[in-house]
Enzyme design. Structure first.
Site, PDB file in Angstrom:
ATOM      1  N   GLU A 160       0.796  -1.238   0.000  1.00  0.00           N
ATOM      2  CA  GLU A 160       0.000   0.000   0.000  1.00  0.00           C
ATOM      3  C   GLU A 160       0.827   1.287   0.000  1.00  0.00           C
ATOM      4  O   GLU A 160       0.691   2.132   0.886  1.00  0.00           O
ATOM      5  CB  GLU A 160      -0.949  -0.026   1.222  1.00  0.00           C
ATOM      6  CG  GLU A 160      -1.836  -1.255   1.227  1.00  0.00           C
ATOM      7  CD  GLU A 160      -2.618  -1.459   2.523  1.00  0.00           C
ATOM      8  OE1 GLU A 160      -2.574  -0.586   3.401  1.00  0.00           O
ATOM      9  OE2 GLU A 160      -3.277  -2.504   2.647  1.00  0.00           O
ATOM     10  N   GLU A 278      -6.284 -10.724  -0.870  1.00  0.00           N
ATOM     11  CA  GLU A 278      -6.965 -10.506   0.423  1.00  0.00           C
ATOM     12  C   GLU A 278      -8.485 -10.469   0.242  1.00  0.00           C
ATOM     13  O   GLU A 278      -9.172  -9.610   0.801  1.00  0.00           O
ATOM     14  CB  GLU A 278      -6.478  -9.191   1.058  1.00  0.00           C
ATOM     15  CG  GLU A 278      -4.989  -9.117   1.235  1.00  0.00           C
ATOM     16  CD  GLU A 278      -4.510  -7.918   2.043  1.00  0.00           C
ATOM     17  OE1 GLU A 278      -5.338  -7.223   2.646  1.00  0.00           O
ATOM     18  OE2 GLU A 278      -3.282  -7.691   2.071  1.00  0.00           O
TER      19      GLU A 278
HETATM   20  O1  G3I Z   1      -2.968  -8.859  19.141  1.00  0.00           O
HETATM   21  C1  G3I Z   1      -3.470  -7.664  19.765  1.00  0.00           C
HETATM   22  C2  G3I Z   1      -4.094  -7.994  21.057  1.00  0.00           C
HETATM   23  O2  G3I Z   1      -3.111  -8.485  21.940  1.00  0.00           O
HETATM   24  C3  G3I Z   1      -4.778  -6.743  21.622  1.00  0.00           C
HETATM   25  O3  G3I Z   1      -5.469  -7.073  22.774  1.00  0.00           O
HETATM   26  C4  G3I Z   1      -5.753  -6.142  20.606  1.00  0.00           C
HETATM   27  C5  G3I Z   1      -6.370  -4.838  21.084  1.00  0.00           C
HETATM   28  O4  G3I Z   1      -6.877  -4.102  20.018  1.00  0.00           O
HETATM   29  O5  G3I Z   1      -5.057  -5.884  19.441  1.00  0.00           O
HETATM   30  C6  G3I Z   1      -4.502  -7.045  18.853  1.00  0.00           C
HETATM   31  O6  G3I Z   1      -3.837  -6.734  17.685  1.00  0.00           O
HETATM   32  C7  G3I Z   1      -4.650  -6.330  16.595  1.00  0.00           C
HETATM   33  C8  G3I Z   1      -4.464  -7.341  15.455  1.00  0.00           C
HETATM   34  O7  G3I Z   1      -5.124  -6.874  14.314  1.00  0.00           O
HETATM   35  C9  G3I Z   1      -4.993  -8.727  15.805  1.00  0.00           C
HETATM   36  O8  G3I Z   1      -6.386  -8.675  15.984  1.00  0.00           O
HETATM   37  C10 G3I Z   1      -4.165  -4.951  16.154  1.00  0.00           C
HETATM   38  O9  G3I Z   1      -4.469  -4.002  17.162  1.00  0.00           O
HETATM   39  C11 G3I Z   1      -4.836  -4.565  14.852  1.00  0.00           C
HETATM   40  O10 G3I Z   1      -4.238  -3.371  14.377  1.00  0.00           O
HETATM   41  C12 G3I Z   1      -4.621  -5.647  13.835  1.00  0.00           C
HETATM   42  O11 G3I Z   1      -5.322  -5.303  12.657  1.00  0.00           O
HETATM   43  C13 G3I Z   1      -4.867  -5.876  11.463  1.00  0.00           C
HETATM   44  C14 G3I Z   1      -4.638  -4.743  10.455  1.00  0.00           C
HETATM   45  O12 G3I Z   1      -4.285  -5.300   9.183  1.00  0.00           O
HETATM   46  C15 G3I Z   1      -3.507  -3.832  10.877  1.00  0.00           C
HETATM   47  O13 G3I Z   1      -2.302  -4.523  10.902  1.00  0.00           O
HETATM   48  C16 G3I Z   1      -5.933  -6.835  10.941  1.00  0.00           C
HETATM   49  O14 G3I Z   1      -6.053  -7.938  11.821  1.00  0.00           O
HETATM   50  C17 G3I Z   1      -5.526  -7.330   9.560  1.00  0.00           C
HETATM   51  O15 G3I Z   1      -6.551  -8.125   9.017  1.00  0.00           O
HETATM   52  C18 G3I Z   1      -5.293  -6.140   8.648  1.00  0.00           C
HETATM   53  O16 G3I Z   1      -4.851  -6.642   7.410  1.00  0.00           O
HETATM   54  C19 G3I Z   1      -4.618  -5.667   6.379  1.00  0.00           C
HETATM   55  C20 G3I Z   1      -3.450  -6.161   5.550  1.00  0.00           C
HETATM   56  O17 G3I Z   1      -2.335  -6.378   6.373  1.00  0.00           O
HETATM   57  C21 G3I Z   1      -3.125  -5.176   4.435  1.00  0.00           C
HETATM   58  N1  G3I Z   1      -4.295  -4.894   3.628  1.00  0.00           N
HETATM   59  C22 G3I Z   1      -5.478  -4.482   4.353  1.00  0.00           C
HETATM   60  C23 G3I Z   1      -5.831  -5.502   5.439  1.00  0.00           C
HETATM   61  C24 G3I Z   1      -7.104  -5.132   6.157  1.00  0.00           C
HETATM   62  O18 G3I Z   1      -6.929  -3.934   6.852  1.00  0.00           O
END
Ligand code: G3I
Length: 367
Positions: A160, A278
Site C-alpha cells: 500500500e 486478500e
Molecule cells: O494482538 C493484539 C491484542 O493483543 C490486543 O489485545 C488487541 C487490542 O486491540 O489488538 C490485537 O492486535 C490487533 C491485530 O489486528 C490482531 O487482531 C491490532 O491491534 C490490529 O491493528 C490488527 O489489525 C490488522 C490490520 O491489518 C492492521 O495490521 C488486521 O487484523 C488485519 O486483518 C489487517 O490486514 C490488512 C493487511 O495487512 C493489508 N491490507 C489491508 C488488510 C485489512 O486492513
C-alpha cells in the site's frame, strides 16, 4: 449387575452397527469425494491466518487443513509483531503458522516486509539520516527473509505505497489526527526510491523467493492502478526484481463488476503473476445498525464471489495465476469485525465454520 452388563452390551452393539453402517455407505468407488476448494481450482486457494485462531481453534485448523493449499500470515510477520524492539526479533508466532503450513505441504506467502502501518513505537521514534534509515530497513528485510528462506515462497515486499485519492506515492502525513499517519515513514526517511531498494534487499536475501507489490482499491481507483503500472515499468527498465502484483480485493456486494474486471485486466498486462491476495466481500458496507443478513444479501454475495472467481480465471492467463487468497476463514475471524468494528459476514464460512451459499458459488466458479 446383569442389567448393567446387558445395557453396556447393547450400547457396544449399537456403536458397532453404526460404524459398520457408515463404512458401508461411504463407498469410494461410487460416492464422489467431498468437493473442496483446493482440489476444485487449477491454481492455489489461500487463507490469511491469525496466530491465536490457529493455535486455539480446532475447527479453524480443520477447515484450513482441508480447503486451502496456500497460507498468508495475516499479522504475525508485520514489523510491529516480528521486530518489536530495536535488537529483538520475535519469530515464534510466524514460525508456528509456517510450521503448520509446511507440515501440510501448503505454500506460504509472507506478508509484509515494508508498510506505512503496523510499525512499532520505537521505529516511529527513530532518529537518523537517510543512510541510517536505509540500513534499518535493509537489516529488517534481510533478517526476516533469511529466517524464512526456503520456507516462504513469496513476499509482499511493499504494501500500500500509493494514495487512495490521487494515486500518488504516500510521503507526508495528510491526516488531521496526530496519532494517525497516512503518509509513509519509509518514503519520508529513506527517500522515494525506498520501494526499489526494498525489492533489491529482499532479492539479495533470498533470490528464489517471488517478490510482490500488494495494494488495495485498484477496482475503484484507476489512478492507483496507473501508478502501480508505472512503478512496474520503471522497475523493469532498471532491472529491479519484481515477480507479482497483489490485488487485495476488499470489496462489497455493490462493487462495480467493470471496476473489478478492469483492475484485473490492467494488472495482467504487466505479464507478472497476479495474486488476488486478500479477498473478502462485505454485505454491510454502510455499517447499518441492527443489520440483518437476509437471503437476498446472501445470494448477492454468492453472485459476487462467483463473478470474482470467474473473472480471475477468464482474464488472467494460466502462467500468471498466483492464486486467490481469502482474508481469513470464518465471518467472525474477519478484520472487518475486529478492526473496522462492523457487523458483517464477508467470508465463505459462517461463525460456526459451516459453508455459506457464497462457498458453493465460489466453488462452482472454480471448477
Ligand atoms: O494482538 C493484539 C491484542 O493483543 C490486543 O489485545 C488487541 C487490542 O486491540 O489488538 C490485537 O492486535 C490487533 C491485530 O489486528 C490482531 O487482531 C491490532 O491491534 C490490529 O491493528 C490488527 O489489525 C490488522 C490490520 O491489518 C492492521 O495490521 C488486521 O487484523 C488485519 O486483518 C489487517 O490486514 C490488512 C493487511 O495487512 C493489508 N491490507 C489491508 C488488510 C485489512 O486492513
Amino acid at each position: 449387575m446383569f442389567m448393567k452388563n446387558s445395557a453396556l452390551l447393547l450400547l457396544a452393539s449399537f456403536c458397532f452397527l453404526c460404524l459398520t453402517y457408515k463404512k458401508q455407505t461411504a463407498n469410494p468407488t461410487v460416492d464422489p469425494p467431498e468437493e473442496i476448494l483446493q482440489s476444485a481450482a487449477s491454481f492455489p486457494i489461500g487463507a490469511a491466518l491469525g496466530y491465536n485462531l490457529l493455535k486455539d481453534n480446532v475447527l479453524y485448523k480443520e477447515v484450513v487443513s482441508r480447503e486451502h493449499n496456500s497460507v498468508t500470515v495475516e499479522n504475525a510477520m508485520k514489523w510491529g509483531n516480528i521486530h518489536p524492539a530495536p535488537q529483538t526479533y520475535r519469530f515464534e508466532q510466524a514460525d508456528f503458522i509456517a510450521d503448520f503450513a509446511l507440515a501440510r505441504k501448503k505454500r506460504i506467502h509472507g506478508h509484509t516486509l515494508v508498510w506505512y502501518m503496523s510499525n512499532p513505537g520505537w521505529l516511529k521514534d527513530f532518529k537518523g539520516n537517510a543512510n541510517q534509515w536505509d540500513s534499518l530497513m535493509k537489516a529488517h528485510i534481510q533478517t526476516v527473509v533469511t529466517h524464512f528462506k526456503g520456507k516462504v515462497a513469496a513476499w509482499d515486499v511493499v504494501n500500500e505505497a500509493f494514495r487512495d485519492d490521487d494515486g500518488t506515492l504516500r510521503v507526508e502525513n495528510r491526516d488531521t489526527k496526530p496519532d494517525k499517519d497516512n503518509g509513509c515513514i519509509w518514503a519520508r526517511n529513506v527517500g522515494r526510491d525506498y520501494l526499489a531498494k526494498a525489492f533489491q534487499y529482499a532479492h539479495e536475501a533470498d533470490p528464489n523467493a517471488l517478490l510482490f507489490y500488494n495494494e488495495y482499491g485498484q477496482e475503484w481507483s484507476t489512478k492507483k492502478t496507473q501508478s502501480i503500472l508505472a512503478m512496474v515499468a520503471d522497475f523493469k527498465q532498471r532491472n529491479i526484481p519484481i515477480h507479482g502484483l497483489g490485488l487485495q480485493m476488499h470489496i462489497d456486494i455493490n462493487t462495480s463488476n467493470d471496476g473489478i474486471a478492469n483492475a484485473i485486466r490492467e494488472l495482467t498486462k504487466t505479464g507478472l503473476k497476479i495474486h488476488m491476495s486478500e479477498l473478502d466481500i462485505s454485505v454491510n458496507p454502510k455499517n447499518e445498525v441492527n443489520f440483518v443478513f437476509t437471503e437476498e444479501l446472501k445470494q448477492k454475495q454468492a453472485d459476487k464471489f462467483k463473478f470474482v472467481a470467474t473473472t480471475y480465471k477468464t482474464l488472467v492467463p494460466e502462467n500468471q495465476r498466483y492464486g486467490i487468497t481469502h482474508w481469513n476463514v470464518g465471518d467472525a475471524d474477519s478484520w472487518i469485525r475486529s478492526f473496522m468494528k462492523r457487523q458483517d459476514y464477508p467470508l465463505l464460512f459462517d461463525e460456526a465454520y459451516q459453508k455459506k451459499k457464497a462457498y458453493f458459488s465460489f466453488l462452482e466458479a472454480l471448477k
